[in-house]
Design an enzyme around this catalytic site. Structure first.
Site, PDB file in Angstrom:
ATOM      1  N   HIS A 135      40.558  66.563  71.246  1.00 38.14           N
ATOM      2  CA  HIS A 135      41.281  65.900  71.424  1.00 38.14           C
ATOM      3  C   HIS A 135      42.250  64.914  72.415  1.00 38.14           C
ATOM      4  CE1 HIS A 135      39.595  66.546  67.180  1.00 38.14           C
ATOM      5  NE2 HIS A 135      40.230  66.476  66.883  1.00 38.14           N
ATOM      6  N   PHE A 186      36.325  61.427  71.031  1.00 41.43           N
ATOM      7  CA  PHE A 186      34.359  60.467  69.755  1.00 41.43           C
ATOM      8  C   PHE A 186      34.218  59.466  70.469  1.00 41.43           C
ATOM      9  CE2 PHE A 186      37.785  61.240  65.872  1.00 41.43           C
ATOM     10  CZ  PHE A 186      37.608  62.710  66.889  1.00 41.43           C
ATOM     11  N   PHE A 227      40.158  59.362  67.605  1.00 38.23           N
ATOM     12  CA  PHE A 227      40.308  59.632  69.427  1.00 38.23           C
ATOM     13  C   PHE A 227      39.055  59.851  70.572  1.00 38.23           C
ATOM     14  CE2 PHE A 227      42.958  62.033  66.112  1.00 38.23           C
ATOM     15  CZ  PHE A 227      43.885  62.405  66.679  1.00 38.23           C
ATOM     16  N   ALA A 228      40.024  58.750  71.469  1.00 39.98           N
ATOM     17  CA  ALA A 228      38.884  58.949  72.613  1.00 39.98           C
ATOM     18  C   ALA A 228      38.107  59.590  72.733  1.00 39.98           C
ATOM     19  CB  ALA A 228      39.410  57.941  73.656  1.00 39.98           C
ATOM     20  N   GLU A 250      30.256  57.994  64.596  1.00 36.85           N
ATOM     21  CA  GLU A 250      30.549  57.007  65.664  1.00 36.85           C
ATOM     22  C   GLU A 250      29.498  56.398  66.272  1.00 36.85           C
ATOM     23  OE1 GLU A 250      31.759  60.270  65.505  1.00 36.85           O
ATOM     24  OE2 GLU A 250      33.635  60.151  64.923  1.00 36.85           O
ATOM     25  N   GLU A 295      37.624  54.565  61.213  1.00 34.57           N
ATOM     26  CA  GLU A 295      37.974  55.592  60.234  1.00 34.57           C
ATOM     27  C   GLU A 295      38.896  55.783  60.520  1.00 34.57           C
ATOM     28  OE1 GLU A 295      37.049  58.199  63.908  1.00 34.57           O
ATOM     29  OE2 GLU A 295      35.152  58.763  63.269  1.00 34.57           O
TER      30      GLU A 295
END
Lengths: 323, 324
Positions: free
Chosen positions: A127, A84, A81-82, A58, A29
């Site tokens: 987040h 996600f 962001f992890a 994702e 992204e």
């Protein structure tokens, strides 16, 4: 040696590895613009074929990275962001992690996932999460958590060259941290911990953003004649048990500090390993310092209250030493 | 379309192999000779065969939990497949994958997959790899009508469309997702219309007519290879057997469909139909077709014997192949 910050270290590792192997490419992204600056300018060097903005989907693009890896390329897949990763859990946990094993060793999955994690000041729970513990129970993945620019560069380059799926977790709060990064082809092996500071009274295992905090605590305690050895595992899977247990054998006391949650977290995993394999070396129970078992809150004082910090590390060490 | 005799024979052989293999698997499972769940594709031979007949050996496929047919059509070896389903070391995955996860990288088979819809992004990525590497390979993705309701279906069609990737999405619509009739859980009557939402061609295909499947597949593969992007083909077909072999034991008969409906589809058997088509106008002789059937029976007997006589994996192998 050049001084680089965390973001610059990532950028130079990506550029060098993409230069090295034309089958390496970047997808994710906003990688063209570089949402956090880490991928900035790479499109000018490598073109639109190899630097690809994905839609915000994702499951689709993480799964595509799995297919691209199986079909002979080396994707570097950025999940902004992890947290996600939850949208793509099947693709990471059922596909990337398992397909080599399930195919009897036929599949090769040289994928590097990159994701920003951690509390970084008012991003709120979706987040700010430290998600690597969720992957610790998924055999087939490698998990990397660098704590500074030099390790970041060396570990990321090793991750990209690794033929297994590797997730590199980049703490969002470390972005401006600067240090000297060795020039040239600087590699840090996966599965090898670093002794960030030598000491003899207590071993402090610190993960990711806890490492700079641990070093500050160690400096402070040194003034009170407490000698803290700081170990950074750098990779949680595989875990360098030998270095951790070796340090414990010297200090006989151990604290594990992590930004993840207490229950089921990385600190719990390391602490239980120590209890099982290092029991004879222990002069006191293993201590964990971790974040509260609450979703990371938005409001700054609440966020600070939830996340493990220097004061809690210091307190844990003092309790352990009885002072 | 003009198709050479060798191609017709190859397609006929593929359909017979699938039918015989799947019938054997059903019987072996009912006799408790093989472990785990098995899902057979009797009645769906034309879609697997028609699609794979349009592909080169270097092209790749992804498959589903009902994948034996796709793998056979792409050239998978019956003996190694059978051994894998028996859980033997001599199987394709050394006994670690089983029926739902057979892989043969040398044939471009990226794998059957136990997760519904998981093959869609993988095939999309496989097509992306061809673009990155500058090779003119095509990826074909088999999935079911059930998978068309997964997020991965929509995300993959969008991704493949925006990047014009060389992938052919093949929905085998057999009318049921597990035990649920498709029309009760799907917003459209035809999956093919969903292609419009992604700006790519979508075609409804008679999935029991191997020549029609082959024709659409050939066009979609050519389009993909020319860099014009993905196509969605919806092959309308039917599974004669249940979702999983042995389901009657816990569901009972006619739990979710009438026997008369199954019988009706059996009369549309894709193999009998192709058999008759081959005979028309003397394209192929009855003797040639019969020879293929007897050769298939022999190959299958050998495959079962191979699987039965193969060794089980040694427990020391349990930790192999987690990492490279």
């Amino acid at each position: 040696m050049p001084q680089l910050n965390f973001i610059q270290a990532i950028n130079s590792a990506l550029a060098e590895e993409m230069e090295r192997d034309p089958l390496t490419f970047l997808m994710g992204e906003d990688v063209v613009l570089g949402a956090f600056g880490a991928t900035k300018g790479l499109i000018d060097k490598f073109g639109a074929k190899r630097v690809r903005n994905t839609p915000i989907s994702e499951a689709g693009f993480v799964g595509a990275a799995v297919g691209a890896a199986m079909a002979g390329t080396r994707p570097i897949c950025e999940v902004e962001f992890a947290s996600f990763f939850y949208c793509a859990f099947d693709q990471v946990c059922n596909q990337a992690a398992k397909l080599r094993y399930m195919s009897g060793g036929q599949a090769r999955l040289p994928i590097t996932f990159r994701a920003v994690f951690g509390a970084m000041g008012g991003a709120a729970a979706q987040h700010s999460e430290t998600v690597y513990a969720q992957f610790l129970s998924v055999p087939g993945l490698k998990l990397v958590v660098p704590s500074g620019p030099a390790d970041m560069k060396g570990l990321l380059k090793s991750a990209i060259r690794d033929d297994n799926p590797v997730i590199v977790f980049e703490h969002g709060g470390l972005g401006r941290l600067k240090e000297e990064v060795p020039a040239g082809d600087h590699l840090v092996a996966l599965g090898k911990a670093a002794v960030k500071r030598e000491g003899k009274d207590v071993t402090l295992v610190a993960i990711g953003a806890m490492v700079p905090k641990a070093l500050k605590v160690a400096d402070k305690l040194a003034k009170d004649n407490v000698s803290v050895e700081v170990i950074d595992p750098r990779t949680l899977m595989p875990l360098d048990e030998e270095t951790i247990l070796g340090s414990l054998a010297k200090t006989n006391r151990i604290v594990v500090a992590d930004e993840g949650h207490l229950r089921g977290g990385a600190a719990a995993d390391i602490a239980s390993m120590v209890a099982e394999k290092g029991f004879d070396s222990l002069d006191a129970p293993v201590k964990r310092v971790a974040s509260l078992d609450v979703p990371i809150p938005f409001s700054p004082p609440l966020e600070r209250a939830a996340v493990a910090d220097e004061a809690r590390i210091e307190r844990a060490i003092r309790e352990l030493l009885g002072n | 379309m003009d198709v050479g005799k060798d191609k017709l024979l190859e397609m006929y052989r593929s359909m017979q192999k699938i039918r015989h293999f799947e019938s054997s698997i059903r019987d072996l499972a009912m006799a408790n000779e093989i472990p785990g769940f098995v899902h057979v594709s009797i009645g769906e031979e034309a879609s697997a065969t028609g699609i794979c007949a349009a592909l080169r050996k270097t092209d790749r496929i992804t498959s589903t939990h009902r994948g034996h047919g796709h793998l056979i059509a792409k050239g998978g070896r019956l003996d190694k497949m059978m051994a894998e389903i028996f859980g033997k070391r001599s199987g394709y995955c050394k006994g670690k994958g089983g029926s739902m996860h057979i892989v043969d990288f040398s044939l471009g088979i990226l794998g059957a997959n136990g997760i519904v819809g998981a093959g869609l992004p993988i095939a999309t990525g496989s097509a992306l790899a061809a673009v990155i590497a500058g090779r003119d390979e095509v990826s074909a993705c088999f999935f079911g009508d059930g998978a068309s309701n997964e997020g991965t279906f929509h995300e993959s069609l969008n991704l493949a469309a925006i990047w014009k990737l060389p992938v052919v999405f093949v929905c085998e619509n057999n009318g049921f997702g597990e035990f649920t009739p498709m029309q009760t859980v799907t917003s459209v009557k035809d999956i093919a219309v969903r292609a419009q939402g992604y700006g790519i061609p979508g075609h409804i295909v008679d999935g029991n007519d191997v020549m029609e499947v082959y024709q659409y597949a050939t066009e979609a593969v050519a389009r993909a290879r020319a860099g014009e992007g993905p196509t969605l083909l919806e092959c309308k077909t039917y599974r004669w057997e249940g979702h999983v072999v042995g389901e009657q034991a816990f569901l009972g008969e006619e739990a979710y469909r009438k026997k008369t409906e199954v019988e009706e589809w059996k009369r549309k058997c894709p193999i009998i139909r192709f058999h008759q088509w081959c005979l028309e106008g003397g394209k192929i002789s009855e003797a040639e077709l019969k020879k293929i059937v007897s050769e298939t029976e022999k190959e299958l007997d050998e495959a079962i014997a191979f699987a039965r006589s193969s060794e089980l994996p040694d427990v020391s192998e349990v930790t192999d192949d987690v990492y490279v």
